[in-house]
Design a protein around this motif. Structure first.
Motif, short mmCIF file in Angstrom:
data_model
loop_
_atom_site.label_atom_id
_atom_site.label_comp_id
_atom_site.label_asym_id
_atom_site.label_seq_id
_atom_site.Cartn_x
_atom_site.Cartn_y
_atom_site.Cartn_z
N VAL A 192 -7.02 4.06 -2.15
CA VAL A 192 -5.83 3.52 -1.48
C VAL A 192 -5.47 4.39 -0.29
O VAL A 192 -5.27 3.91 0.83
CB VAL A 192 -4.63 3.40 -2.44
CG1 VAL A 192 -3.34 3.13 -1.67
CG2 VAL A 192 -4.86 2.31 -3.47
N PHE A 210 -4.81 -1.83 -1.20
CA PHE A 210 -4.43 -1.95 -2.61
C PHE A 210 -5.33 -2.95 -3.34
O PHE A 210 -5.75 -2.68 -4.46
CB PHE A 210 -2.96 -2.37 -2.72
CG PHE A 210 -2.02 -1.36 -2.14
CD1 PHE A 210 -1.72 -0.20 -2.84
CD2 PHE A 210 -1.46 -1.55 -0.89
CE1 PHE A 210 -0.87 0.76 -2.30
CE2 PHE A 210 -0.60 -0.60 -0.35
CZ PHE A 210 -0.31 0.56 -1.05
N ASN A 257 -7.77 -1.86 -6.40
CA ASN A 257 -7.64 -2.55 -7.69
C ASN A 257 -8.94 -3.22 -8.09
O ASN A 257 -9.31 -3.22 -9.27
CB ASN A 257 -6.50 -3.57 -7.65
CG ASN A 257 -5.15 -2.92 -7.72
OD1 ASN A 257 -4.98 -1.85 -8.27
ND2 ASN A 257 -4.16 -3.58 -7.15
#
Length: 111
Positions: free
Chosen positions: A72, A88, A92
Motif C-alpha cells: 500500500v 488498496f 488486498n
C-alpha cells in the motif's frame, strides 16, 4: 460478545525469489484482468506489486500484514489514473492470493 483477533500470518522464508515473484505477478495480473476488463496497465501494476513484495521478502519481512502495508505504502507513488484500481485494491488482492495459496478462506479468515 468478544471476538478473537485474527492471528498474524507469517510466511516461510523466501526460497526462490524469481519463482515467487513470477507466481505473484501472474496471479495478480489475472485477478486484475478478471475483476474489470483486461487493460495494459494491469501488467505494469502486477509487475510493480510483485517487485515490492519480493524485495520486502528478501529483506526478511515474512509477516503478511506488514507485506500488505508495504505494498500500500509503496504503490501510493504509482499513477493509477489509467486504471480502475488503487493501491488498496492491489494490496488486498495480493493478500487474498497468498491466503488462498496457504489454504485460507479469504471471505472468512478461516483455514
Amino acid at each position: 460478545m468478544a471476538v478473537d483477533p485474527i492471528p498474524p500470518i507469517t510466511l516461510p522464508p523466501i526460497q526462490d525469489p524469481v519463482q515467487e515473484g513470477d507466481w505473484l505477478r501472474q496471479g495478480l495480473q489475472q485477478w486484475l484482468n478478471q475483476e474489470f476488463i483486461p487493460e495494459g496497465i494491469n501488467a505494469t501494476i502486477a509487475e510493480r506489486a510483485a517487485q515490492i513484495f519480493v524485495r520486502q521478502r528478501l529483506e526478511g519481512e515474512n509477516d503478511l500484514g506488514s507485506l500488505v502495508i508495504a505494498i500500500v505504502t509503496e504503490m501510493q507513488a504509482f499513477d493509477f489514473r489509467e486504471s480502475f484500481f488503487s493501491e488498496f485494491a492491489v494490496a488486498n488482492a495480493v493478500s487474498d492470493l497468498i491466503l488462498e495459496s496457504l489454504g485460507y478462506e479469504t471471505c472468512c479468515g478461516q483455514s
